[in-house]
Design an enzyme around this catalytic site. Structure first.
Site, PDB file in Angstrom:
ATOM      1  N   LYS A   1     -37.172  -9.231  -6.593  1.00  0.00           N
ATOM      2  CA  LYS A   1     -35.802  -9.119  -6.091  1.00  0.00           C
ATOM      3  C   LYS A   1     -34.821  -9.846  -7.007  1.00  0.00           C
ATOM      4  O   LYS A   1     -33.785  -9.303  -7.386  1.00  0.00           O
ATOM      5  CB  LYS A   1     -35.734  -9.661  -4.659  1.00  0.00           C
ATOM      6  CG  LYS A   1     -34.444  -9.349  -3.936  1.00  0.00           C
ATOM      7  CD  LYS A   1     -33.437 -10.460  -4.109  1.00  0.00           C
ATOM      8  CE  LYS A   1     -32.178 -10.149  -3.310  1.00  0.00           C
ATOM      9  NZ  LYS A   1     -31.155 -11.187  -3.541  1.00  0.00           N
TER      10      LYS A   1
ATOM     11  N   ASP B   1     -33.457  -6.432  -0.858  1.00  0.00           N
ATOM     12  CA  ASP B   1     -33.419  -7.550   0.073  1.00  0.00           C
ATOM     13  C   ASP B   1     -33.639  -6.976   1.481  1.00  0.00           C
ATOM     14  O   ASP B   1     -33.932  -5.809   1.655  1.00  0.00           O
ATOM     15  CB  ASP B   1     -32.099  -8.294  -0.018  1.00  0.00           C
ATOM     16  CG  ASP B   1     -30.963  -7.472   0.557  1.00  0.00           C
ATOM     17  OD1 ASP B   1     -31.110  -6.241   0.648  1.00  0.00           O
ATOM     18  OD2 ASP B   1     -29.938  -8.043   0.926  1.00  0.00           O
TER      19      ASP B   1
END
Length: 309
Positions: free
Chosen positions: A231, A250
């Site tokens: 991420k 996310d």
DNA sequence: TTTTTGCCTCTGG
DNA sequence: CCAGAGGCAAAA
């Protein structure tokens, strides 16, 4: 107008205006609040002040959309255009296609058009998202302001707003974990300290060279740092390394993917395989600038707080 | 090899 | 007490 900075460098502040901008091309406030940069502040005039690398900058967007800017020279205008990526992407044209391709994007765009992906300083971006783990935007901003306040080079003020450069890795490498912890970084302190130590062993411009590498290479290199997973690597790729189709997954993007773009993932956990599927689903739908579409969807879910699913 | 689980850490509800 | 802009390492 010339300023002598505390370390003796003389800089002249340049200024200018970008005409012909509409809200669909750029909504400056929404863009700066969208969770890609964290140290820009708005003054009582509605102007935004911040830094682009070691360059001070200030923006004021008029009601008709046009943009007044001030920035340290030389080449202030070029720096502004690069930061806002005004030549790289025709956002209204992209958004028109995205609206036709996806009703959920169309709703998000109708509520908030004009969110661009910025081309920010890779080093500040790297450390920013290293601090972003399990933290809301407000807290990320407070951590980064504390770090810049303690270690950043003072650049002087612009319209009475004091500005500091984000500290270079070499400066951060002087900070020990406990000190960073004292600045409010919590468990992220170890990650920042170790990353700074690792970065000073590499060439000074190493992070910048990742702009010339394919996304897969840039991600792999970034993920070698302790604390950088997929991420965070995707955030750095999208927001500072020109990888416009990077999709940072996310919790919000994950929920949207499960609901709309890859429904077979619903109920499953976010494994590396699932993470890749989400990115592919966004790229299939939105194309080479999928990361930009993602930023509008992300803003709607995470910043405006609207219920989307 | 892939996936799950526990842990880290702290602010705000 | 619980949840929230993740990632790591151990274990299944």
């Amino acid at each position: 107008m010339a300023d002598v900075l505390p370390h003796g460098i003389i800089r002249s502040v340049e200024f200018g205006r970008v005409h012909g901008l509409r809200r669909e091309d750029l909504d400056l406030a929404a863009t700066l609040r969208s969770g890609q940069v964290f140290r820009w502040t708005q003054d009582s005039d509605g102007a935004w002040a911040g830094t682009i690398g070691t360059r001070r900058a200030r923006f004021l967007q008029e009601d008709d959309g046009s943009l007044f800017w001030e920035a340290d020279g030389p080449d202030g205008e070029r720096a502004i255009w690069e930061f806002l990526r005004l030549k790289d992407a025709d956002l209204p044209a992209l958004a028109e296609r995205w609206c036709a391709a996806d009703e959920h994007f169309a709703e998000a765009w109708a509520q908030q058009p004009g969110i661009r992906v910025l081309r920010q300083d890779p080093a500040e971006c790297f450390f920013s998202f290293l601090c972003a783990s399990v933290a809301p935007i407000r807290r990320i901003s407070s951590m980064l302001r504390a770090v810049a306040g303690a270690y950043g080079e003072p650049l002087g003020s612009l319209s009475n707003v004091p500005l500091k450069a984000f500290p270079a890795a070499a400066r951060l490498a002087e900070a020990d974990e406990e000190t960073l912890r004292g600045l409010g970084l919590g468990f992220r302190a170890r990650r920042v300290a170790e990353a700074a130590q690792a970065l000073i062993l590499l060439p000074e411009n190493w992070l910048w060279t990742l702009r010339d590498e394919p996304k897969s290479t840039a991600k792999r290199e970034l993920m070698r740092f302790f604390g950088v997973g997929e991420k965070i690597a995707d955030c750095v790729c999208l927001f500072s390394l020109d990888k416009d189709d990077a999709i940072p997954v996310d919790t919000h993007i994950w929920r949207m993917a499960c609901a709309w773009y890859a429904p077979d993932l619903a109920g499953r956990s976010l494994t590396p395989a699932a993470y890749a599927r989400v990115g592919d689903a966004f790229r299939d739908r939105f194309g080479p600038f999928a990361g930009w579409a993602q930023q509008t969807l992300f803003y709607r879910a995470a910043v405006s707080g609207a219920r989307m699913i």
